[in-house]
Design an enzyme around this catalytic site. Sequence first.
Site, PDB file in Angstrom:
ATOM      1  CG  ASP A 136      -0.218   0.138   2.574  1.00 31.33           C
ATOM      2  OD1 ASP A 136       0.877  -0.036   2.408  1.00 31.33           O
ATOM      3  OD2 ASP A 136      -0.945   0.273   3.676  1.00 31.33           O
ATOM      4  CD  GLU A 143      -0.285   0.258   7.197  1.00 38.50           C
ATOM      5  OE1 GLU A 143       0.293   0.630   5.876  1.00 38.50           O
ATOM      6  OE2 GLU A 143      -0.444  -0.612   7.491  1.00 38.50           O
TER       7      GLU A 143
END
Length: 261
Positions: A136, A143
């Site tokens: 990702d 994140e």
Amino acid sequence: MEIVICKTKEEASRLAADMINAAVKKNPKTVLGLATGSTPVLMYNEMAKAVKAKKVSYKQVKSWNLDEYEGLAPTHNQSYRYFMNENLFKKIDIQLKNTHVLNGLAKDLDKECAAYEAQIKKAGGIDIQVLGIGSDGHIAFNEPGTSLTSRTSVVYLTPSTIKDNARLFFNGKLDEVPTRALSMGVGTICEAKKIVLLAFGENKQDAVKGMVEGGVTQFCTASALQMHPDAWVFCDEAAAKKLKLRKYYAWRSATKLGLKA
Ligand code: F6R
């Protein structure tokens, strides 16, 4: 950002290890930032080979790792401290007292993170930061949606990272992967003087595309490296496949490294 594109991950790992070994030879007191995960293992093996052949010594090197899961003891076989001991520290001549990994068991996690930042600063900052990249686009455990100026802190893993980590580690058991971790921030990472990021395999194609040719965005925290003056990406052809200018990057980096393009 320099993108080195190799036929295989073995070749890319060798070139990345050469870069780090050369820096340590030049400055035996190099401060390293280190990563865990499946990606850097081959490079760590190459570093170990060079130490064994007495081509370089890590005796005076100090290291700080990127991250650690919350709640795992250093002796837990899935902790990042354990991983580093097994995959690198035991194989080279670094002194264990000079290696640092965040303590996921600390009573006060915020205090642990602040102290870690202070230690790095006291050591003069990180000279070379080793990184992998999540599918990702994360670097360390930053994140999507993490500020690109973030500092070392407690972070929350996405379901996709938990799934990736369960697939590669934790014997595939999703519910055993901790959901929180302690992680260097994007801002912390970007302060390193040099970055060596490794990316291998088809699973990293989109992340590499976003990092190199996407906009700078907190939805792909690795894209912050576009602002870094000395960031090197070592990847295999599979990971580089979606890059529009891949032939140009390969030629440019090979020329700069003195390799045959
Ligand atoms: C590890 C780390 C992570 C990994 C990334 C890729 O310390 O900070 O960002 O680099 O999740 O993991 P692998 O290499 O297992 O694909």
